[in-house]
Design a protein around this motif. Sequence first.
Motif, PDB file in Angstrom:
ATOM      1  N   THR A   9       4.859   5.769  10.949  1.00  0.00           N
ATOM      2  CA  THR A   9       3.988   6.285   9.888  1.00  0.00           C
ATOM      3  C   THR A   9       2.900   5.268   9.569  1.00  0.00           C
ATOM      4  O   THR A   9       1.730   5.632   9.372  1.00  0.00           O
ATOM      5  CB  THR A   9       4.812   6.594   8.619  1.00  0.00           C
ATOM      6  OG1 THR A   9       6.006   7.268   9.013  1.00  0.00           O
ATOM      7  CG2 THR A   9       4.048   7.445   7.637  1.00  0.00           C
ATOM      8  N   ALA A  10       3.306   4.000   9.517  1.00  0.00           N
ATOM      9  CA  ALA A  10       2.320   2.937   9.245  1.00  0.00           C
ATOM     10  C   ALA A  10       1.232   2.966  10.308  1.00  0.00           C
ATOM     11  O   ALA A  10       0.040   2.773  10.005  1.00  0.00           O
ATOM     12  CB  ALA A  10       3.009   1.576   9.198  1.00  0.00           C
ATOM     13  N   ARG A  35       4.798   8.905  -0.389  1.00  0.00           N
ATOM     14  CA  ARG A  35       4.206   8.475   0.901  1.00  0.00           C
ATOM     15  C   ARG A  35       4.881   7.200   1.393  1.00  0.00           C
ATOM     16  O   ARG A  35       5.272   7.103   2.567  1.00  0.00           O
ATOM     17  CB  ARG A  35       2.695   8.263   0.722  1.00  0.00           C
ATOM     18  CG  ARG A  35       2.058   7.535   1.906  1.00  0.00           C
ATOM     19  CD  ARG A  35       0.547   7.460   1.803  1.00  0.00           C
ATOM     20  NE  ARG A  35       0.042   6.855   0.593  1.00  0.00           N
ATOM     21  CZ  ARG A  35       0.014   5.543   0.342  1.00  0.00           C
ATOM     22  NH1 ARG A  35       0.519   4.674   1.207  1.00  0.00           N
ATOM     23  NH2 ARG A  35      -0.497   5.095  -0.785  1.00  0.00           N
ATOM     24  N   ARG A  36       5.043   6.231   0.492  1.00  0.00           N
ATOM     25  CA  ARG A  36       5.654   4.952   0.910  1.00  0.00           C
ATOM     26  C   ARG A  36       7.084   5.152   1.385  1.00  0.00           C
ATOM     27  O   ARG A  36       7.566   4.433   2.260  1.00  0.00           O
ATOM     28  CB  ARG A  36       5.626   3.946  -0.254  1.00  0.00           C
ATOM     29  CG  ARG A  36       4.239   3.403  -0.494  1.00  0.00           C
ATOM     30  CD  ARG A  36       4.221   2.155  -1.358  1.00  0.00           C
ATOM     31  NE  ARG A  36       2.837   1.747  -1.539  1.00  0.00           N
ATOM     32  CZ  ARG A  36       2.049   2.159  -2.545  1.00  0.00           C
ATOM     33  NH1 ARG A  36       2.536   2.939  -3.490  1.00  0.00           N
ATOM     34  NH2 ARG A  36       0.791   1.769  -2.605  1.00  0.00           N
ATOM     35  N   THR A  89       7.216   5.577   4.935  1.00  0.00           N
ATOM     36  CA  THR A  89       6.494   4.577   5.735  1.00  0.00           C
ATOM     37  C   THR A  89       7.323   3.310   5.948  1.00  0.00           C
ATOM     38  O   THR A  89       7.380   2.442   5.074  1.00  0.00           O
ATOM     39  CB  THR A  89       5.161   4.225   5.039  1.00  0.00           C
ATOM     40  OG1 THR A  89       4.507   5.442   4.653  1.00  0.00           O
ATOM     41  CG2 THR A  89       4.233   3.450   5.956  1.00  0.00           C
ATOM     42  N   LEU A 135      -0.989   5.909   9.411  1.00  0.00           N
ATOM     43  CA  LEU A 135      -1.754   5.692   8.178  1.00  0.00           C
ATOM     44  C   LEU A 135      -2.822   4.617   8.349  1.00  0.00           C
ATOM     45  O   LEU A 135      -3.841   4.633   7.636  1.00  0.00           O
ATOM     46  CB  LEU A 135      -0.810   5.341   7.016  1.00  0.00           C
ATOM     47  CG  LEU A 135       0.131   6.480   6.579  1.00  0.00           C
ATOM     48  CD1 LEU A 135       1.016   6.015   5.415  1.00  0.00           C
ATOM     49  CD2 LEU A 135      -0.624   7.739   6.195  1.00  0.00           C
TER      50      LEU A 135
END
Length: 270
Positions: free
Chosen positions: A237-238, A227-228, A231, A241
């Motif tokens: 993406t951040a 996932r990171r 991001t 999220l």
Amino acid sequence: MTDPVLPRVLLVGRGKMGGALWSGWLRKGLAPSVVLDRHGTAVPAPHRVAKTPADIPQDFQPDFIILAVKPVAAADAIAAIAPWLPGAVLISVMAGRTVAGLRDIAGRSGCRPPVLRAMPNTPAEIGQGITGAYASDDVSPARRAQAEALLSAVGAVAWVTDEAQIDIVTAISGSGPAYVFLLAELLEKTGLAHGLPAQTARLLARGTVSGAGALLAVSPEESDTLRRNVTSPNGTTAAALSVLMTSEAWPKTIDQAISAAAARARELAQ
Ligand SMILES: NC(=O)C1=CN([C@@H]2O[C@H](COP(=O)(O)OP(=O)(O)OC[C@H]3O[C@@H](n4cnc5c(N)ncnc54)[C@H](OP(=O)(O)O)[C@@H]3O)[C@@H](O)[C@H]2O)C=CC1
Ligand SMILES: O=C(O)[C@@H]1CCC=N1
């Protein structure tokens, strides 16, 4: 290399889950087996389809009887196949139904078979399933090994030693594919709502879910690292999220959903 021959089974119910298991087993090579399928859909020789229990040969001796009917149909199904129970291990893929409950039902027909519970999922259809399994004490080690061969013919197997854990297994991985398909559905609908052509929205949603799943399957990284990796600081993406990961959003919703599924599994024991 030739695949080992899987044990002889009597499969009761060839619906969505039973059908997926049966297809996977046929691909791997199954000892001559019988499927009790009220629709009578043909099976390749040497296997046989039985439309009713009367069509099952009296001298058929299955190693395993697999119950793949809805939990509510358990009693009728067990009564129907009772003559073939002696000498067989009963494998239930039904949500909720407990070893003790199944033994009690079988006891009404004068039999108390060893019972093993398995909770597969529909990716079994393509050999990519994951099955949580629990064997009661009276399943012999040899039979348990045979059952593992059978279940692992359609994907991975994870054993639990506490039967009660099958309910959370059901909530996580038995039902789990539905949550993932829902994510694909919602991504597609949102793409459409934001003006993408239908075909493009479909391709992007399905490709994203299947690609992420495939990466997860082969990557040595933990899922949070994967996932990171998507991001970027202060990136798109951040931004997404920051909505999904607030404690009131996905963490809470997923916990509520899984708890509801596990609670329903406990209710289905009745
Ligand atoms: N679907 C899934 O993803 C998963 C399901 N399960 C479990 O698998 C079981 C089956 O679910 P699912 O495959 O979705 O349901 P389906 O309704 O698709 O399949 C059940 C099948 O059993 C048949 N059936 C019912 N009673 C009898 C009987 N007495 N003799 C022979 N066949 C019978 C039905 O026939 P008919 O068509 O005539 O009604 C049907 O084909 C459930 O207990 C569920 O908890 C477990 C893991 C995942
Ligand atoms: O929805 C159900 O009850 C079954 C069990 C797991 C998946 N399908």
